[in-house]
Design a protein around this motif. Structure first.
Motif, PDB file in Angstrom:
ATOM      1  N   ARG A   1       9.449   1.370   4.817  1.00 27.70           N
ATOM      2  CA  ARG A   1       9.073  -0.030   5.048  1.00 27.70           C
ATOM      3  C   ARG A   1      10.212  -0.901   5.546  1.00 27.70           C
TER       4      ARG A   1
ATOM      5  N   THR B   1      12.843  -2.963   7.518  1.00 25.14           N
ATOM      6  CA  THR B   1      12.769  -3.614   8.831  1.00 25.14           C
ATOM      7  C   THR B   1      14.145  -3.852   9.437  1.00 25.14           C
ATOM      8  N   ASP B   2      15.187  -3.536   8.688  1.00 22.32           N
ATOM      9  CA  ASP B   2      16.542  -3.664   9.231  1.00 22.32           C
ATOM     10  C   ASP B   2      17.388  -2.493   8.741  1.00 22.32           C
TER      11      ASP B   2
END
Length: 127
Positions: free
Chosen positions: A38, A40-41
């Protein structure tokens, strides 16, 4: 700070060896895996995948009563895929890490079958 915590957890778990709660460790592994999927960075991904790898290494110290060799082989395969995912995320981005992450889920399914209790028909009629 997280790195220090991860290193502490790794060394403290190694010293307890087979006294680990494998079920709790596996749940934490699942959470770390989901967090890596999950992410995102890159920083969040790296923290999650590093925690996942440490938990996998800890699981290798468990006292597997059955299928020890196959279980350790499976854990090593997952560790290799996690390290590959981390390397790909660092060099080519998070999207590149998705293929090794997907294979981790496939390996999980395969090796969990080793430790599932036998079904009713298997108990009744054998393998």
């Amino acid at each position: 700070m997280r790195l220090i915590l991860v290193i502490f957890l790794f060394f403290s778990s190694v010293s307890v060896a087979s006294d680990i709660d494998l079920e709790a460790n596996m749940k934490n592994m699942g959470l770390a895996y989901k967090n890596s999927v999950r992410a995102t960075d890159l920083a969040t991904f790296n923290a999650a995948i590093d925690e996942f790898i440490v938990l996998l290494e800890t699981a290798k110290t468990a006292d597997f009563k059955q299928h020890r060799t196959a279980s350790l082989e499976g854990l090593d395969k997952v560790i290799n895929q996690a390290k590959q995912a981390k390397q790909l995320a660092t060099t080519r981005g998070l999207e590149a890490a998705k293929a090794p992450l997907k294979s981790i889920d496939e390996l999980r399914k395969k090796y969990h079958e080793l430790h599932e209790p036998p079904g009713f028909w298997e108990l009744l009629f054998g393998n």
